[in-house]
Design a protein around this motif. Structure first.
Motif, PDB file in Angstrom:
ATOM      1  N   THR A 273      43.274  33.375  88.620  1.00 28.00           N
ATOM      2  CA  THR A 273      42.814  33.445  90.183  1.00 28.00           C
ATOM      3  C   THR A 273      43.669  34.368  90.995  1.00 28.00           C
ATOM      4  OG1 THR A 273      43.946  31.316  90.263  1.00 28.00           O
ATOM      5  CG2 THR A 273      41.978  31.260  89.434  1.00 28.00           C
ATOM      6  N   PHE A 274      43.039  34.529  91.862  1.00 27.96           N
ATOM      7  CA  PHE A 274      43.717  35.388  93.237  1.00 27.96           C
ATOM      8  C   PHE A 274      44.250  34.371  94.322  1.00 27.96           C
ATOM      9  CE2 PHE A 274      40.779  38.797  91.467  1.00 27.96           C
ATOM     10  CZ  PHE A 274      41.933  39.514  91.058  1.00 27.96           C
TER      11      PHE A 274
ATOM     12  N   ARG B  42      45.758  49.096  92.007  1.00 29.30           N
ATOM     13  CA  ARG B  42      44.781  48.946  91.093  1.00 29.30           C
ATOM     14  C   ARG B  42      45.119  49.100  89.636  1.00 29.30           C
ATOM     15  NH1 ARG B  42      40.317  47.062  93.586  1.00 29.30           N
ATOM     16  NH2 ARG B  42      39.505  48.588  95.054  1.00 29.30           N
ATOM     17  N   ALA B  43      46.335  49.733  89.316  1.00 26.72           N
ATOM     18  CA  ALA B  43      47.122  50.032  88.112  1.00 26.72           C
ATOM     19  C   ALA B  43      47.564  48.520  87.745  1.00 26.72           C
ATOM     20  CB  ALA B  43      48.310  50.902  88.031  1.00 26.72           C
ATOM     21  N   ALA B  44      48.316  47.701  88.715  1.00 28.32           N
ATOM     22  CA  ALA B  44      48.668  46.344  88.343  1.00 28.32           C
ATOM     23  C   ALA B  44      47.592  45.546  88.205  1.00 28.32           C
ATOM     24  CB  ALA B  44      49.619  45.860  89.603  1.00 28.32           C
ATOM     25  N   PHE B  45      46.622  45.426  88.580  1.00 34.89           N
ATOM     26  CA  PHE B  45      45.486  44.699  88.519  1.00 34.89           C
ATOM     27  C   PHE B  45      44.672  44.846  87.106  1.00 34.89           C
ATOM     28  CE2 PHE B  45      44.686  44.178  93.239  1.00 34.89           C
ATOM     29  CZ  PHE B  45      45.334  43.022  93.159  1.00 34.89           C
ATOM     30  N   ASP B  46      44.925  46.307  86.635  1.00 33.99           N
ATOM     31  CA  ASP B  46      44.340  46.677  85.269  1.00 33.99           C
ATOM     32  C   ASP B  46      45.506  46.070  84.148  1.00 33.99           C
ATOM     33  OD1 ASP B  46      42.145  48.187  86.058  1.00 33.99           O
ATOM     34  OD2 ASP B  46      43.394  50.036  85.981  1.00 33.99           O
ATOM     35  N   ILE B  47      46.544  45.998  84.480  1.00 35.40           N
ATOM     36  CA  ILE B  47      47.528  45.377  83.581  1.00 35.40           C
ATOM     37  C   ILE B  47      47.283  44.027  83.433  1.00 35.40           C
ATOM     38  CG2 ILE B  47      49.858  45.018  82.911  1.00 35.40           C
ATOM     39  CD1 ILE B  47      50.773  47.505  84.403  1.00 35.40           C
TER      40      ILE B  47
ATOM     41  N   GLY C  12      44.569  42.293  84.201  1.00 30.49           N
ATOM     42  CA  GLY C  12      43.135  42.144  83.597  1.00 30.49           C
ATOM     43  C   GLY C  12      42.178  41.692  84.307  1.00 30.49           C
ATOM     44  N   LYS C  13      42.262  41.983  85.633  1.00 26.37           N
ATOM     45  CA  LYS C  13      40.924  41.628  86.624  1.00 26.37           C
ATOM     46  C   LYS C  13      41.309  42.249  87.897  1.00 26.37           C
ATOM     47  CE  LYS C  13      38.562  37.887  88.681  1.00 26.37           C
ATOM     48  NZ  LYS C  13      38.277  36.225  88.843  1.00 26.37           N
ATOM     49  N   GLN C  14      40.300  43.139  88.263  1.00 20.53           N
ATOM     50  CA  GLN C  14      40.180  43.662  89.517  1.00 20.53           C
ATOM     51  C   GLN C  14      39.749  42.884  90.526  1.00 20.53           C
ATOM     52  OE1 GLN C  14      41.371  46.569  90.754  1.00 20.53           O
ATOM     53  NE2 GLN C  14      42.061  47.333  88.928  1.00 20.53           N
ATOM     54  N   PRO C  15      40.158  42.574  91.850  1.00 21.00           N
ATOM     55  CA  PRO C  15      39.528  41.661  92.902  1.00 21.00           C
ATOM     56  C   PRO C  15      38.077  42.486  93.449  1.00 21.00           C
ATOM     57  CG  PRO C  15      41.011  43.305  93.858  1.00 21.00           C
ATOM     58  CD  PRO C  15      41.260  43.316  92.375  1.00 21.00           C
TER      59      PRO C  15
END
Length: 309
Positions: free
Chosen positions: A2-3, A79-84, A86-89
């Protein structure tokens, strides 16, 4: 996964790499900070965000010139961190308060990369358990292409970094007497252009001399600042870059002739001079030598690195 709800703010310091002889290996964090505030926007709120699912505002350095879309370096790093993770906001709001000047050799791109990666991780509940510090640092150095600026931006202080079956960084001591004065010209030099002036090979004698000065510089910054002038003598890169920044190298020459440990900061064109205390008489005398049209900052060494507020 969760964000987190609401905005998160991180601050990240300016950095100076090379430090004279420590080409692509040494870096120092400086107490001049960019501040990034990010917020994940829920699907139901996207319609309130101008331009769709991404809103970027910038104040300070880069205002009106940096892109306000997915190509923005902070956003690309997030975006690179969210890819690692496992989920983009679904939606993202970002506000940048930039104090680090762009294209001046003070690590603005590394600050954007480190800030973006850490900000994205902080926007995820338990993000540090998914994206640990080493993985984050490896990704930062990969995005930047080399680790010498991202290392002090992340860890703070004085770092020795390199690439040996993966990027590495070691933080070492800084004598509390050490501070700096930076002289920032009105116009910048792109790192790619500055690197393009460097030769493919250098004389063995120059490489040996630089290695000796680099070792001395580690000792001088740690607990022997009286040796900084000798320790900052460079043989590998500064002179080759003179055509791209003649005024900067002229200032370096003048300061060094007067016994000041002066260098080109990173790829330039900022000039950095080591001093003793941001409020010392020595620092005041150095600041008075700022060329017309340039800006001058007396800065302490930042020991914290990136911080979440």
């Amino acid at each position: 996964m969760t964000f987190v709800e609401g905005p998160v703010t991180v601050t990240v310091p300016a950095t100076s790499a090379n430090l004279g002889p420590g080409y692509d290996s040494l870096g120092l964090a400086l107490d001049l900070r960019d501040e990034l505030t990010g917020e994940v926007i829920s699907t139901s709120s996207i319609h309130r965000v101008p331009g769709g699912d991404l809103e970027i505002t910038v104040e300070g350095a880069g205002e009106g010139t940096v892109p306000l879309d997915e190509s923005h370096l902070v956003v690309r790093s997030m975006r690179a961190a969210f890819d690692i993770i496992g989920k983009q906001p679904a939606g993202l709001r970002l506000h940048c308060r930039n104090r680090i000047p762009h294209a001046r050799g003070l690590g603005s791109s590394s600050a954007a990369i480190i800030g973006g990666l850490v900000l994205a991780r902080a926007l995820v509940a338990g993000g540090e358990l998914i994206l640990d510090d080493d993985t984050l640092f490896q990704k930062a150095a990969e995005i930047e292409g080399h680790p010498d600026n991202v290392a002090p931006a992340f860890h703070g202080g004085f770092t020795i970094a390199g690439d040996d079956d993966g990027f590495f960084a070691v933080r070492t001591a800084v004598d509390p007497r050490v501070s700096v004065v930076v002289f920032v010209p009105a116009t910048g030099v792109e790192t790619k252009a500055a690197r393009g002036l460097l030769p493919d090979t250098v004389p063995h004698s120059d490489a040996a001399a630089d290695a000796g000065r680099t070792a001395l510089l580690v000792a001088a910054l740690s607990d022997a600042p009286e040796h900084l002038h000798r320790a900052t003598r460079d043989f590998l890169h500064q002179e080759y870059r003179r055509p791209a920044m003649p005024e900067s190298l002229a200032l370096v020459d003048e300061l060094r002739a007067d016994g000041v440990a002066a260098i080109v900061s990173g790829a330039g064109p900022t000039v950095l001079a080591f001093s003793s205390g941001v409020e010392s008489a020595e620092t005041s005398k150095l600041s008075a030598r700022c060329p017309e049209g340039w800006t001058c900052h007396a800065l302490s060494v930042d020991m914290d690195g990136v911080r979440i507020l």
